[in-house]
Design a protein around this motif. Structure first.
Motif, PDB file in Angstrom:
ATOM      1  N   LEU A 338       0.828  -1.205   0.000  1.00 54.38           N
ATOM      2  CA  LEU A 338       0.000   0.000   0.000  1.00 54.38           C
ATOM      3  C   LEU A 338       0.862   1.253   0.000  1.00 54.38           C
ATOM      4  CD1 LEU A 338      -2.888   1.044   0.053  1.00 54.38           C
ATOM      5  CD2 LEU A 338      -2.804   0.994   2.561  1.00 54.38           C
ATOM      6  N   GLY A 339       1.958   1.246   0.778  1.00 51.26           N
ATOM      7  CA  GLY A 339       2.846   2.400   0.765  1.00 51.26           C
ATOM      8  C   GLY A 339       3.440   2.641  -0.607  1.00 51.26           C
ATOM      9  N   SER A 340       3.872   1.568  -1.272  1.00 48.93           N
ATOM     10  CA  SER A 340       4.440   1.687  -2.613  1.00 48.93           C
ATOM     11  C   SER A 340       3.391   2.142  -3.622  1.00 48.93           C
ATOM     12  CB  SER A 340       5.033   0.347  -3.033  1.00 48.93           C
ATOM     13  OG  SER A 340       5.492   0.388  -4.370  1.00 48.93           O
ATOM     14  N   LEU A 341       2.190   1.585  -3.523  1.00 48.36           N
ATOM     15  CA  LEU A 341       1.107   1.958  -4.440  1.00 48.36           C
ATOM     16  C   LEU A 341       0.782   3.439  -4.330  1.00 48.36           C
ATOM     17  CD1 LEU A 341      -1.252   1.177  -6.373  1.00 48.36           C
ATOM     18  CD2 LEU A 341      -2.602   0.698  -4.325  1.00 48.36           C
ATOM     19  N   LEU A 342       0.607   3.912  -3.112  1.00 48.21           N
ATOM     20  CA  LEU A 342       0.224   5.309  -2.914  1.00 48.21           C
ATOM     21  C   LEU A 342       1.347   6.266  -3.293  1.00 48.21           C
ATOM     22  CD1 LEU A 342      -1.762   5.058   0.454  1.00 48.21           C
ATOM     23  CD2 LEU A 342      -2.658   5.212  -1.872  1.00 48.21           C
ATOM     24  N   MET A 343       2.600   5.891  -3.001  1.00 46.27           N
ATOM     25  CA  MET A 343       3.699   6.785  -3.369  1.00 46.27           C
ATOM     26  C   MET A 343       3.855   6.852  -4.885  1.00 46.27           C
ATOM     27  SD  MET A 343       7.366   4.923  -2.653  1.00 46.27           S
ATOM     28  CE  MET A 343       7.986   3.642  -3.781  1.00 46.27           C
ATOM     29  N   THR A 344       3.592   5.734  -5.571  1.00 43.05           N
ATOM     30  CA  THR A 344       3.702   5.737  -7.035  1.00 43.05           C
ATOM     31  C   THR A 344       2.624   6.609  -7.657  1.00 43.05           C
ATOM     32  OG1 THR A 344       4.613   3.498  -6.997  1.00 43.05           O
ATOM     33  CG2 THR A 344       3.743   4.289  -9.085  1.00 43.05           C
ATOM     34  N   ILE A 345       1.396   6.455  -7.184  1.00 48.06           N
ATOM     35  CA  ILE A 345       0.292   7.255  -7.725  1.00 48.06           C
ATOM     36  C   ILE A 345       0.524   8.737  -7.454  1.00 48.06           C
ATOM     37  CG2 ILE A 345      -2.170   7.756  -7.506  1.00 48.06           C
ATOM     38  CD1 ILE A 345      -2.624   4.781  -6.970  1.00 48.06           C
ATOM     39  N   SER A 346       0.831   9.069  -6.198  1.00 49.88           N
ATOM     40  CA  SER A 346       1.012  10.483  -5.855  1.00 49.88           C
ATOM     41  C   SER A 346       2.224  11.077  -6.568  1.00 49.88           C
ATOM     42  CB  SER A 346       1.157  10.633  -4.341  1.00 49.88           C
ATOM     43  OG  SER A 346       2.259   9.879  -3.860  1.00 49.88           O
ATOM     44  N   GLY A 347       3.344  10.336  -6.610  1.00 52.53           N
ATOM     45  CA  GLY A 347       4.536  10.851  -7.275  1.00 52.53           C
ATOM     46  C   GLY A 347       4.324  11.060  -8.759  1.00 52.53           C
ATOM     47  N   THR A 348       3.610  10.129  -9.400  1.00 54.88           N
ATOM     48  CA  THR A 348       3.367  10.256 -10.836  1.00 54.88           C
ATOM     49  C   THR A 348       2.420  11.406 -11.132  1.00 54.88           C
ATOM     50  OG1 THR A 348       3.673   7.865 -11.073  1.00 54.88           O
ATOM     51  CG2 THR A 348       2.644   9.024 -12.908  1.00 54.88           C
ATOM     52  N   LEU A 349       1.376  11.573 -10.316  1.00 53.38           N
ATOM     53  CA  LEU A 349       0.444  12.688 -10.519  1.00 53.38           C
ATOM     54  C   LEU A 349       1.147  14.029 -10.328  1.00 53.38           C
ATOM     55  CD1 LEU A 349      -2.788  11.379  -8.737  1.00 53.38           C
ATOM     56  CD2 LEU A 349      -2.336  11.525 -11.192  1.00 53.38           C
ATOM     57  N   VAL A 398      12.211 -10.303   3.388  1.00 59.12           N
ATOM     58  CA  VAL A 398      12.760  -9.309   2.469  1.00 59.12           C
ATOM     59  C   VAL A 398      12.301  -9.577   1.045  1.00 59.12           C
ATOM     60  CG1 VAL A 398      14.957 -10.478   2.003  1.00 59.12           C
ATOM     61  CG2 VAL A 398      14.820  -8.028   1.812  1.00 59.12           C
ATOM     62  N   VAL A 399      12.233 -10.858   0.646  1.00 59.72           N
ATOM     63  CA  VAL A 399      11.769 -11.190  -0.701  1.00 59.72           C
ATOM     64  C   VAL A 399      10.327 -10.742  -0.885  1.00 59.72           C
ATOM     65  CG1 VAL A 399      11.259 -13.061  -2.302  1.00 59.72           C
ATOM     66  CG2 VAL A 399      13.393 -13.091  -1.006  1.00 59.72           C
ATOM     67  N   MET A 400       9.485 -11.050   0.087  1.00 53.02           N
ATOM     68  CA  MET A 400       8.078 -10.670  -0.015  1.00 53.02           C
ATOM     69  C   MET A 400       7.888  -9.154   0.039  1.00 53.02           C
ATOM     70  SD  MET A 400       6.238 -13.345  -0.527  1.00 53.02           S
ATOM     71  CE  MET A 400       7.594 -13.783  -1.635  1.00 53.02           C
ATOM     72  N   THR A 401       8.741  -8.483   0.839  1.00 51.44           N
ATOM     73  CA  THR A 401       8.649  -7.025   0.898  1.00 51.44           C
ATOM     74  C   THR A 401       9.013  -6.397  -0.438  1.00 51.44           C
ATOM     75  OG1 THR A 401       9.208  -7.051   3.263  1.00 51.44           O
ATOM     76  CG2 THR A 401       9.468  -4.963   2.094  1.00 51.44           C
ATOM     77  N   VAL A 402      10.088  -6.883  -1.059  1.00 51.99           N
ATOM     78  CA  VAL A 402      10.498  -6.368  -2.371  1.00 51.99           C
ATOM     79  C   VAL A 402       9.419  -6.646  -3.407  1.00 51.99           C
ATOM     80  CG1 VAL A 402      12.156  -6.665  -4.246  1.00 51.99           C
ATOM     81  CG2 VAL A 402      12.966  -6.483  -1.904  1.00 51.99           C
ATOM     82  N   VAL A 403       8.849  -7.844  -3.379  1.00 54.40           N
ATOM     83  CA  VAL A 403       7.767  -8.176  -4.310  1.00 54.40           C
ATOM     84  C   VAL A 403       6.578  -7.253  -4.087  1.00 54.40           C
ATOM     85  CG1 VAL A 403       6.063  -9.934  -4.928  1.00 54.40           C
ATOM     86  CG2 VAL A 403       8.460 -10.573  -4.640  1.00 54.40           C
ATOM     87  N   ALA A 404       6.233  -7.001  -2.819  1.00 54.77           N
ATOM     88  CA  ALA A 404       5.088  -6.139  -2.516  1.00 54.77           C
ATOM     89  C   ALA A 404       5.319  -4.716  -3.006  1.00 54.77           C
ATOM     90  CB  ALA A 404       4.822  -6.143  -1.006  1.00 54.77           C
ATOM     91  N   ILE A 405       6.540  -4.191  -2.789  1.00 57.61           N
ATOM     92  CA  ILE A 405       6.842  -2.833  -3.248  1.00 57.61           C
ATOM     93  C   ILE A 405       6.830  -2.768  -4.776  1.00 57.61           C
ATOM     94  CG2 ILE A 405       8.602  -1.029  -3.281  1.00 57.61           C
ATOM     95  CD1 ILE A 405       9.501  -2.014  -0.528  1.00 57.61           C
ATOM     96  N   SER A 406       7.414  -3.771  -5.424  1.00 57.97           N
ATOM     97  CA  SER A 406       7.443  -3.797  -6.889  1.00 57.97           C
ATOM     98  C   SER A 406       6.027  -3.895  -7.455  1.00 57.97           C
ATOM     99  CB  SER A 406       8.286  -4.980  -7.378  1.00 57.97           C
ATOM    100  OG  SER A 406       9.591  -4.909  -6.859  1.00 57.97           O
ATOM    101  N   LEU A 407       5.204  -4.719  -6.822  1.00 59.54           N
ATOM    102  CA  LEU A 407       3.818  -4.838  -7.278  1.00 59.54           C
ATOM    103  C   LEU A 407       3.078  -3.522  -7.104  1.00 59.54           C
ATOM    104  CD1 LEU A 407       1.678  -6.751  -8.401  1.00 59.54           C
ATOM    105  CD2 LEU A 407       1.097  -7.393  -6.045  1.00 59.54           C
ATOM    106  N   GLY A 408       3.378  -2.817  -6.001  1.00 56.19           N
ATOM    107  CA  GLY A 408       2.764  -1.505  -5.813  1.00 56.19           C
ATOM    108  C   GLY A 408       3.172  -0.529  -6.902  1.00 56.19           C
ATOM    109  N   LEU A 409       4.445  -0.578  -7.328  1.00 62.53           N
ATOM    110  CA  LEU A 409       4.895   0.277  -8.424  1.00 62.53           C
ATOM    111  C   LEU A 409       4.157  -0.040  -9.717  1.00 62.53           C
ATOM    112  CD1 LEU A 409       8.773   0.214  -7.862  1.00 62.53           C
ATOM    113  CD2 LEU A 409       7.290   2.196  -7.598  1.00 62.53           C
TER     114      LEU A 409
END
Length: 429
Positions: A338-349, A398-409
């Protein structure tokens, strides 16, 4: 009317088969591509940017981008010239990255000639750090203290983070423009920081474990490298993505080697300092203040433009609150997603708005908030300390965290892409 005719003449001149025009475009794309690679931008974004520019100038091109290599072919004939440029990825001051994107916005609309574009790239890269060596040192101290406030906000942790941050800041200043020293800088930094911290632990001045080292060494922890690599893998860039992941693992082992050497020099047994640490971002008012201190540190350390700082701070808090919300209400790895998803949306906008703070610039600092590199460092340290069960658990985390952040991106980019806000099309990380 005159401006439109000027734009048409620029496009037509480049679109012809005149050798000088093609050569000018070659040099422009090569210099710009090398600069973007040096900034650490993903090969997916670099390739998309260069292709958009060639399309704007009516030039047919084949472009291949790797983390250390750029290959460009212009024209559609068999004898069309090809250029290749080697470039090591690094870290440009963020004010330079912002100005590179300003140039990209113009080039994507063919508002500047390739010759002038090349000159502009060289001018941008020749600019000095906005705050000089003092800014690097002060900024990194605040950077480390801010992260310390997020991880373990005890007075001992903050003092240790500030002192160790000063050591790393001085090393970064000494290593600037010294490529040979830069190759061993992570090991030297880990060695000196571990000696400083472990001496404090041995004397009873600091209470903690290997996790106390993380704020000061955070700059070298390859969290963004891991995430960018996973993003590239998901985008189909197998070679680039896998090479980044392997490079990130190598950096972790280099850091750990320096830490173990420092441990042996001080004479501390591994079981005293390599322990399983619950790795949670702290909650409460001090964490909100920690994000602010971290952002101010980034402002000085990474040489951020004044007008970009408020939007970077906004994205930092959005990523932080998104992570906190996901962890509290859903649990698991949803906070990182969720943190990655929201930062990607807000940063891109923000990047696509008239504000024109590039999404890469606003998103990059948030990767340290999401801490995948720190978890990876602890997992490898646990393995060396023979805490095998904990090491496996941490490595899975760490693997799952990286996957979660990448998926959010990826999901964030997919959500924002159809919006097409104006004609500005800055690329995400």
């Amino acid at each position: 009317m005159g401006e439109n005719n000027k734009l048409k003449s620029v496009k037509n001149a480049v679109g012809t088969k005149d050798g000088r025009s093609i050569h000018g475009m070659f040099e422009f794309l090569t210099e710009l591509g090398k600069a973007l690679i040096a900034a650490g931008i993903s090969v997916t974004a670099v390739q998309s940017i260069l292709e958009d520019i060639t399309e704007a100038y009516n030039v047919k091109a084949e472009i291949i981008v790797f983390p250390t290599l750029l290959i460009i072919k212009l024209g559609d004939e068999e004898s069309a010239p090809i250029t290749a440029a080697n470039q090591l990825p690094g870290s440009l001051p963020l004010h330079q990255v912002s100005e590179l994107y300003e140039l990209i916005y113009k080039a994507e609309k063919a508002e500047i000639s390739p010759v002038d574009g090349k000159k502009r790239v060289k001018e941008i890269l020749s600019q000095k750090h906005r705050f000089g060596q003092a800014g690097v040192l002060i900024g990194y101290i605040l950077f480390a203290i801010g992260l310390g406030m997020l991880l373990q906000p005890t007075p001992q942790q903050l003092i240790a983070s500030g002192g160790a941050g000063a050591i790393v800041g001085l090393l970064l200043i000494l290593g600037k423009n010294r490529p040979r020293l830069g190759l061993i800088l992570p090991v030297v930094a880990a060695l000196l920081v571990s000696i400083f911290i472990f001496w404090g632990i041995k004397q009873g001045l600091i209470v903690g474990s290997i996790a106390v080292l993380i704020p000061a060494l955070a700059y070298f922890l390859p969290g963004a490298t891991f995430t960018t690599g996973m993003f590239e893998l998901a985008s189909g860039n197998i070679i680039s993505g896998s090479s980044r992941v392997i490079y990130g693992v190598a950096v972790l082992f280099l850091l750990l080697f320096g830490v173990l050497m420092g441990m042996q020099i001080i004479g501390l047994p591994q079981e005293e300092v390599i322990a399983t640490i619950p790795f949670n971002i702290c909650q409460g008012w001090i964490s909100f203040f920690g994000v602010l201190i971290f952002a101010v540190g980034m402002y000085f350390f990474m040489s951020i433009r004044n007008r970009d700082l408020p939007w970077i701070l906004l994205v930092l808090y959005i990523a932080f609150f998104g992570q906190q919300f996901g962890n509290y209400f859903i649990g698991g790895f949803s906070g990182a997603f969720l943190g990655s998803l929201l930062m990607t949306i807000s940063g891109t906008l923000i990047g696509r708005s008239p504000i024109r703070t590039p999404s890469f610039v606003s998103i990059l600092p948030a990767f340290w908030i999401l801490v995948p590199g720190s978890i990876g460092f602890i997992s490898i340290a646990s393995l060396v300390g023979q805490n095998y069960f904990s090491a496996v658990n941490n490595l899975t985390a760490v693997v799952m965290t990286v996957v979660a952040i990448s998926l959010g991106l990826l999901v964030g980019a997919a959500i924002v892409e159809p919006l097409k806000l104006g004609k500005i099309k800055p690329k995400s990380l």
